[in-house]
Structure formats: C-alpha cells, structure tokens
Design an enzyme around this catalytic site. Sequence first.
Site, PDB file in Angstrom:
ATOM      1  CG  ASP A  34     -39.044  -8.897   5.562  1.00 44.94           C
ATOM      2  OD1 ASP A  34     -40.035  -8.926   6.148  1.00 44.94           O
ATOM      3  OD2 ASP A  34     -38.050  -9.589   5.095  1.00 44.94           O
ATOM      4  CB  SER A 198     -33.493 -22.043  -8.969  1.00 47.15           C
ATOM      5  OG  SER A 198     -32.609 -22.519  -9.338  1.00 47.15           O
TER       6      SER A 198
END
Length: 331
Positions: A34, A198
């Site tokens: 994770d 992004s």
Amino acid sequence: DRGSVQNLPKSYDVEYLMPVSLGTPAQQLNLDLDTGSSDFWVFSTLLKESMINGQTLYDPNTSTTSDKMEGYTWKITYGDESYSSGDVYIDTVTIGDLTVSTQAVEAAKVVSEEFTADSDNDGLVGLGFGIINTVQPYKQKTFFEKAMPGLDSPVFTADLKAGAPGRYNFGYIDDDAYLGNITYVPVDSSDGFWRWVSPGFQVGSTGSFNSTRIHGIADTGTTLLLLPDGVCEAFYSQIASAEYEPSQGGYTFECDDSTVPDFYFGTDNGQMIRIPGSYMSYSKTDTSSQRCFGGMQSDSGVGFTIWGDVALKAAFVVFDQGNEQLGWAEK
Ligand SMILES: O=C(NNC1=NCCC1)c1ccc(Br)cc1
C-alpha cells in the site's frame, strides 16, 4: 541487492496481494502493498478469535528471530475508515528474495470489520514515506526504507494488471516490462504520500486535452480512481446510460454500454497514460440490474485526487524514493 515478487489481484481487482515471509522458521502471509500508508502490519496470534476469519496469523512467539519492542504500540485509520492497532516486534522479513533482517513488524491486536471480512488479506506493507508511520513512541521505517541502502537502485516498481498476475520489483527497473520511455514527475513527500501533479486529462481518443493541474497521490491501496468533480462530469457525460446515483454512492452506468470512452491522464511534457474504458466498469451494483459502479468516482470527500488501482493497472509505475519522483510508462 534486488527483489521481485508476483502480485495477484482479488476479484474485480479490488486489491492486489503478494506473498511475504516473516520470522524464523518462515511464516508466509499474503499482504497488500500500500503506497498510501506507511505501517507494516499483520494479522497475528494476539487477535481475539472474533476478529479472525480465515486469515493466516503471524505468531511472534514461535519465531526464533522476533524481539518484542516493549512499550511500543501502533494504531492506524485508512481513507475508507477501516482501522487496526496492536504491538510491535522486530523480525526478519523477506519479499521476493529481498530480506530486511530488522523490520518493525506491527502485530495486530484489533482490526475493523472490513479487515476481518477480507479473509484473503493477512495485512498491509505500507510503502509510503516513513514520516506517517503510526508507531509510538518512535515511528518506524518502512520495509523499502530499510532495504534501500542495499539496493542496486533506490526504486521499486509496480506493474498491476487487470484480472491477471502482475509484479512488484525492488531495486531495479525491468526494461522488458514497459513500452516506450518512462516519464518522470516530481513528488512532494511532505505529507508522507507519493503526491504529484498531472497537467490534465482527455476523454476519448478524439477528445481535446483539458489543461488543468490535478494534485493527487499514487496509491496502490485504493481500488478506484478518485478525481475532481469536473473531470468526472466530463467523463460520464460521454456515456449514454451514466448517471450519478446517490443511493449507490456514485456514478453508475449500464455494464454493456458501448459508449464508455478511454480516459487519458497527462504525466509530463506531452506524455499521456491511457486507461481503457473497460477498466471503468468496476462492479455490478446488484445482482438483478445490469448497472455497473464506475471505476472513476469523485474525490470531493478526500481533498485531493487518488490514482488508485484503476489508474495504476494501466501503467508501469516507478516509485523512485532516492530521487523523490514517480516514473510513468505505457505497457
Ligand atoms: O488509506 C488510504 N490508502 N490505503 C488504503 N486504503 C484502504 C486500505 C489501505 C488512503 C491514503 C491517502 C488518502 Br488521501 C486516502 C486514502
């Protein structure tokens, strides 16, 4: 040094599990890597019977190499409100032939019902940054931080696949595992996550590129792709049968809807990663209807975007902790 281990998706790719050996003689557990947390914790013999449901338990008392860290405890709550807590042992841990001899293994005494119900999952290997490890009185290093000094290269890579085994590699980049070039983007680790920006997105192969900076984390421990509302609306507006169903908790559409487009997200200088439209049919909303819960949902409750498994399984991802950057490649 280097390591490589296969990961196996559970049904609907809800999570990916990998075999890990703990202690002496080796106790093998199936753990969830994770990158959205930084505790290494396992189901253990310290748990009450009622919290165990088929999981394999780590027994520190039968390991000749375990040492209890007296007075140390841990307690963690995840983004989906699941939680666990317990005591801490030092023991040897091997993942894919890579061994850390003095890993802080957090042995669970309490787990929430979500973990009890998930009988295949024996615990988590948190590979976020150690700054958010929950062990008290002194936080502990992640498995990767312990291994990093001995690795050929200070990186680990995630190659998750849709409905098929993939691979996690430690200490090297397998140039046969991706297509074209790897594009690197800077990471801000100050909140302990693999957080990056992004430059934008595109809906469908013929859609226009939307230049909008999307701040988010790369999180192998979250199943879905959680994006800003405006991005979700731009995507779901292109699907004939899509609607936002508060009763289902998000966007749904007819599973056989042929208008589901691909979704592209920008990484850097013009590179985009394509998520096939087929990845966006997450699961049947219920046995009777033919509607599917969308793999893309809103990040409104979270505060920033989560690039979960739905996005990560479309790419070859380099978690470069040595240079605090993320590498993205098509595959
Ligand atoms: O908990 C998080 N990731 N890992 C896991 N989820 C469920 C079990 C493991 C998580 C991390 C950061 C943000 Br922001 C939201 C969620």
